[in-house]
Design a protein around this motif. Sequence first.
Motif, short mmCIF file in Angstrom:
data_model
loop_
_atom_site.label_atom_id
_atom_site.label_comp_id
_atom_site.label_asym_id
_atom_site.label_seq_id
_atom_site.Cartn_x
_atom_site.Cartn_y
_atom_site.Cartn_z
N LEU A 270 0.84 -1.20 0.00
CA LEU A 270 0.00 0.00 0.00
C LEU A 270 0.87 1.25 0.00
O LEU A 270 1.90 1.31 0.67
N ARG A 271 0.45 2.24 -0.74
CA ARG A 271 1.20 3.49 -0.86
C ARG A 271 0.32 4.68 -0.47
O ARG A 271 -0.89 4.67 -0.67
N ASP B 293 5.04 7.45 -3.72
CA ASP B 293 5.62 6.12 -3.72
C ASP B 293 6.03 5.70 -2.31
O ASP B 293 6.63 4.66 -2.11
N GLU B 294 5.66 6.53 -1.32
CA GLU B 294 5.97 6.22 0.07
C GLU B 294 4.99 5.17 0.60
O GLU B 294 3.79 5.22 0.32
#
Length: 226
Positions: free
Chosen positions: A82-83, A88-89
């Motif tokens: 999951l982001r 893109d963290e």
Amino acid sequence: MENKTTMNTIKWIIIIAMPFFLGLGMIRAVIAWDYPSFEYQRIPPDRFGFTPEERLFYAHATLDYLQRTEPSEEVIFLLEELRLPDSDEPLYNEREIGHMIDVKDLTDAIRTIWWITAVLILLGLVFLLSQPALRSVGYRAIYQGGWATVIILAAIALFIGVGWSVFFVQFHELLFPPGSWTFSYSDSLIRLFPEQFWFDIGVIMSGGALLLGVLVTVLGYWLKKK
């Protein structure tokens, strides 16, 4: 004498198993229910930026992970992938992932214990109620098991109502490694599942199980009198 000992043993197994069966069953029911859709309408929005739709999406993804039958190590990738929105963290940091592994292990244990108590109660009642001479014992087991549930869940509900902070801390200290369950307000777990979320769910779980205990007690009483 041996038959009486067996009968009493089965009766007490039913009585002891009943609070676990009803209490843990209520926990499983709430996990399976789309509780976030209900709760997010009642609590303040995320102050760090999740939209209501994003918050609900991430909550559903997290609950889906908890309901999977595979061990936590095999399905934790569902959370690791999951982001955060438009980033893109990762949604969950390493400490949060570690805690969610512990949470799923606990959830899996709850499911196992619930099935064990269900089988014990079912087999015990079949044994007692299938024999006319022992039916009154089976009815008393239902009645007393319901009473045991009422007493235990009433105590838990009272504890939650008057000492929530203590209950919350002691619950986590008992079931999770020390220091593994505390997070920053800006961490995703707290943003998705704030303390009010857990207070409300604690009230629903304890109150629901208490109500089930009352219904089982009434059923047992009615069967005894009949």
